[in-house]
Design a protein around this motif. Structure first.
Motif, PDB file in Angstrom:
ATOM      1  N   VAL A 165       0.617  -1.279   0.225  1.00 26.93           N
ATOM      2  CA  VAL A 165       0.150  -0.060  -0.122  1.00 26.93           C
ATOM      3  C   VAL A 165       0.844   1.755   0.126  1.00 26.93           C
ATOM      4  N   LEU A 166       1.657   1.551   0.331  1.00 23.79           N
ATOM      5  CA  LEU A 166       3.086   1.836   0.509  1.00 23.79           C
ATOM      6  C   LEU A 166       3.878   2.826  -0.352  1.00 23.79           C
ATOM      7  N   LEU A 167       3.661   1.534  -1.053  1.00 20.31           N
ATOM      8  CA  LEU A 167       4.466   1.749  -2.513  1.00 20.31           C
ATOM      9  C   LEU A 167       4.215   1.889  -4.089  1.00 20.31           C
ATOM     10  N   LEU A 168       2.334   1.623  -3.677  1.00 19.44           N
ATOM     11  CA  LEU A 168       1.254   2.478  -4.442  1.00 19.44           C
ATOM     12  C   LEU A 168       0.644   3.662  -4.013  1.00 19.44           C
ATOM     13  N   GLY A 169       0.764   3.881  -3.111  1.00 16.59           N
ATOM     14  CA  GLY A 169       0.292   5.465  -2.104  1.00 16.59           C
ATOM     15  C   GLY A 169       1.351   6.761  -2.891  1.00 16.59           C
ATOM     16  N   THR A 170       2.711   5.927  -3.173  1.00 13.95           N
ATOM     17  CA  THR A 170       3.685   6.912  -3.397  1.00 13.95           C
ATOM     18  C   THR A 170       4.204   7.267  -4.571  1.00 13.95           C
ATOM     19  N   ALA A 171       4.142   5.490  -4.928  1.00  9.12           N
ATOM     20  CA  ALA A 171       4.618   5.595  -6.632  1.00  9.12           C
ATOM     21  C   ALA A 171       3.471   5.699  -7.773  1.00  9.12           C
ATOM     22  N   TRP A 172       2.657   4.692  -7.862  1.00 13.49           N
ATOM     23  CA  TRP A 172       1.298   5.288  -8.626  1.00 13.49           C
ATOM     24  C   TRP A 172       0.278   6.438  -8.073  1.00 13.49           C
ATOM     25  N   TYR A 173       0.001   6.480  -6.683  1.00 10.81           N
ATOM     26  CA  TYR A 173      -1.473   7.365  -6.376  1.00 10.81           C
ATOM     27  C   TYR A 173      -0.538   9.027  -6.217  1.00 10.81           C
ATOM     28  N   ALA A 174      -0.010   8.541  -6.188  1.00 10.10           N
ATOM     29  CA  ALA A 174       0.954   9.944  -5.429  1.00 10.10           C
ATOM     30  C   ALA A 174       0.506  11.532  -5.846  1.00 10.10           C
ATOM     31  N   ASP A 175       0.025  11.888  -7.522  1.00 16.58           N
ATOM     32  CA  ASP A 175      -0.009  12.542  -7.853  1.00 16.58           C
ATOM     33  C   ASP A 175      -1.816  13.011  -8.325  1.00 16.58           C
ATOM     34  N   GLN A 176      -1.919  11.912  -7.390  1.00 19.85           N
ATOM     35  CA  GLN A 176      -4.120  11.414  -8.105  1.00 19.85           C
ATOM     36  C   GLN A 176      -4.493  11.981  -6.836  1.00 19.85           C
ATOM     37  N   MET A 177      -4.219  11.115  -5.736  1.00 19.47           N
ATOM     38  CA  MET A 177      -4.771  11.253  -4.879  1.00 19.47           C
ATOM     39  C   MET A 177      -5.341  12.343  -4.663  1.00 19.47           C
ATOM     40  N   VAL A 178      -6.342  13.661  -5.068  1.00 14.45           N
ATOM     41  CA  VAL A 178      -6.778  14.574  -5.036  1.00 14.45           C
ATOM     42  C   VAL A 178      -8.208  15.058  -5.183  1.00 14.45           C
ATOM     43  N   GLN A 179      -8.610  14.395  -5.279  1.00 13.36           N
ATOM     44  CA  GLN A 179     -10.793  13.398  -4.902  1.00 13.36           C
ATOM     45  C   GLN A 179     -10.835  13.654  -3.780  1.00 13.36           C
ATOM     46  N   PRO A 180     -12.736  14.008  -3.822  1.00 13.91           N
ATOM     47  CA  PRO A 180     -12.759  13.478  -2.316  1.00 13.91           C
ATOM     48  C   PRO A 180     -13.042  12.015  -2.897  1.00 13.91           C
ATOM     49  N   PHE A 181     -13.251  11.353  -2.362  1.00 15.01           N
ATOM     50  CA  PHE A 181     -13.848   9.584  -2.222  1.00 15.01           C
ATOM     51  C   PHE A 181     -14.849   9.877  -2.336  1.00 15.01           C
ATOM     52  N   HIS A 182     -14.922   8.400  -4.419  1.00 20.33           N
ATOM     53  CA  HIS A 182     -15.668   8.982  -5.194  1.00 20.33           C
ATOM     54  C   HIS A 182     -15.457   7.422  -5.836  1.00 20.33           C
ATOM     55  N   PHE A 183     -17.137   7.207  -6.488  1.00 20.31           N
ATOM     56  CA  PHE A 183     -17.048   5.332  -7.559  1.00 20.31           C
ATOM     57  C   PHE A 183     -17.370   5.838  -8.826  1.00 20.31           C
ATOM     58  N   PHE A 184     -16.758   4.676  -9.294  1.00 20.77           N
ATOM     59  CA  PHE A 184     -16.425   5.614 -10.766  1.00 20.77           C
ATOM     60  C   PHE A 184     -16.959   3.585 -11.893  1.00 20.77           C
ATOM     61  N   ASN A 185     -17.890   4.102 -12.875  1.00 19.66           N
ATOM     62  CA  ASN A 185     -17.811   3.315 -13.429  1.00 19.66           C
ATOM     63  C   ASN A 185     -17.480   2.629 -14.907  1.00 19.66           C
ATOM     64  N   ASP A 186     -16.343   1.425 -14.179  1.00 20.99           N
ATOM     65  CA  ASP A 186     -15.347   1.476 -15.793  1.00 20.99           C
ATOM     66  C   ASP A 186     -15.936   0.332 -16.363  1.00 20.99           C
ATOM     67  N   LEU A 187     -16.753  -0.221 -16.192  1.00 20.00           N
ATOM     68  CA  LEU A 187     -17.311  -1.798 -16.330  1.00 20.00           C
ATOM     69  C   LEU A 187     -16.766  -1.626 -18.299  1.00 20.00           C
ATOM     70  N   PRO A 188     -17.364  -0.077 -18.760  1.00 18.02           N
ATOM     71  CA  PRO A 188     -17.023  -0.770 -19.755  1.00 18.02           C
ATOM     72  C   PRO A 188     -15.624  -0.304 -20.817  1.00 18.02           C
ATOM     73  N   GLU A 189     -14.321  -0.294 -19.270  1.00 17.03           N
ATOM     74  CA  GLU A 189     -13.322  -0.342 -20.246  1.00 17.03           C
ATOM     75  C   GLU A 189     -12.428  -2.023 -20.038  1.00 17.03           C
ATOM     76  N   TRP A 190     -11.140  -0.921 -20.960  1.00 14.76           N
ATOM     77  CA  TRP A 190     -10.429  -2.428 -21.250  1.00 14.76           C
ATOM     78  C   TRP A 190     -11.101  -3.716 -21.863  1.00 14.76           C
ATOM     79  N   LYS A 191     -12.429  -3.423 -22.554  1.00 14.52           N
ATOM     80  CA  LYS A 191     -13.150  -5.296 -22.425  1.00 14.52           C
ATOM     81  C   LYS A 191     -13.116  -6.038 -21.434  1.00 14.52           C
ATOM     82  N   GLN A 192     -13.353  -5.384 -20.362  1.00 13.84           N
ATOM     83  CA  GLN A 192     -13.645  -5.958 -19.201  1.00 13.84           C
ATOM     84  C   GLN A 192     -12.187  -7.020 -18.836  1.00 13.84           C
ATOM     85  N   LEU A 193     -11.434  -6.544 -19.221  1.00  8.78           N
ATOM     86  CA  LEU A 193      -9.887  -7.996 -19.006  1.00  8.78           C
ATOM     87  C   LEU A 193      -9.584  -7.138 -17.737  1.00  8.78           C
TER      88      LEU A 193
END
Length: 274
Positions: free
Chosen positions: A34-62
């Motif tokens: 979690v620490l590695l993901l939070g600092t490397a992957w999400y560090a510049d993205q975690m700026v919004q309030p918690f929310h849900f997102f419909n990603d079912l149509p993406e990437w052919k559901q892979l």
């Protein structure tokens, strides 16, 4: 993972001093991930309030097949470690632990710009955990293995920031090269017990998650289905720990083999498919 309840695992004892170390190891590994993901992957993205997102149509559901696969194997590893640690309720606790570990990533997604927590990811995690639980509890062995294979594609270079650059990034990010398999070995006299039937699903033609975005760049994503053969992990029961580790990898990754591909583009035969 339990190939069979008596294979690759130690018998639990009533009192076992290993259990605290197992619990500490699981907690520490989870915290580091979690620490590695939070600092490397999400560090510049975690700026919004918690929310849900419909990603079912993406990437052919892979991505949903990926969630189910990793949930299955994290539950299997957790259960196996807890059983080795001597916990009587290792199966139930292992499945719950594995599901929570994989699903907690949705918290990070929920605070991220461009992402969001996904109900469909959670459902996929639950299906992966359930696939492990049902087989282990009612069959006392794993008969259907969810597996993974990967090959390089020409799409990653078009969007390396999203699809990865280099093997270790592309194997995680480039869905064009990922195939998700379900393997099963018939319990019949006429069937070679060391072989499994493998059914796979993949997709191609994607540099964006959604079809409309790909169409805007003259790309037409399509799903691919495969029929192939694989080595059956249940057949092998080596005595050495090194060979047991090799066999354990066979529960997660499909071996390269000839395969028949079926898609909207017709039927294609691969002499060796990764």
């Amino acid at each position: 993972m339990a190939l069979r309840e008596n294979n690759l695992q130690e018998t639990p004892k009533q009192t076992n001093k290993k259990l605290p170390w197992v619990l500490f190891g699981i907690a520490a590994a989870y915290g580091i991930i979690v620490l590695l993901l939070g600092t490397a992957w999400y560090a510049d993205q975690m700026v919004q309030p918690f929310h849900f997102f419909n990603d079912l149509p993406e990437w052919k559901q892979l991505d949903k097949f990926a969630h189910a696969l990793w949930a299955f194997h994290v539950c299997a590893i957790s259960s196996r470690l807890l059983r080795w640690g001597g916990l009587d309720q290792h199966l139930t606790v292992g499945v719950i632990t594995g599901f929570l570990i994989v699903s907690s990533i949705e918290i990070l997604d929920g605070f991220s710009v461009g992402y969001g927590a996904s109900i469909f990811d959670l459902l996929a995690n639950a299906l992966g955990a359930l696939l492990f639980l049902v087989q282990t509890k009612y069959w006392n062995r794993i008969a259907i293995f969810p597996k993974f294979s990967f090959h390089f594609t020409s799409f990653a270079i078009l969007r390396p920031g999203l699809l990865g650059e280099g093997f270790f990034q592309e194997i995680l990010k480039d869905y064009n090269g990922q195939t998700f398999w379900y393997t099963w070995s018939p319990q019949r006299k006429w069937w070679p017990s060391f072989l499994s039937i493998a059914i796979g699903i993949g997709a191609e033609g994607m540099i964006y998650g959604r079809d409309a975005e790909n169409a805007a760049h003259n790309l037409s994503p399509y799903r691919k289905f495969f029929l192939s053969l694989d080595l059956n992990p249940n057949y092998f029961n080596p005595s050495s720990r090194w060979l047991k580790s090799v066999v354990y990898l066979l529960t997660m990754f499909k071996c390269p083999a000839p395969a028949i591909e079926i898609s909207a583009h017709g039927i294609r035969f691969h002499w060796l498919y990764f």
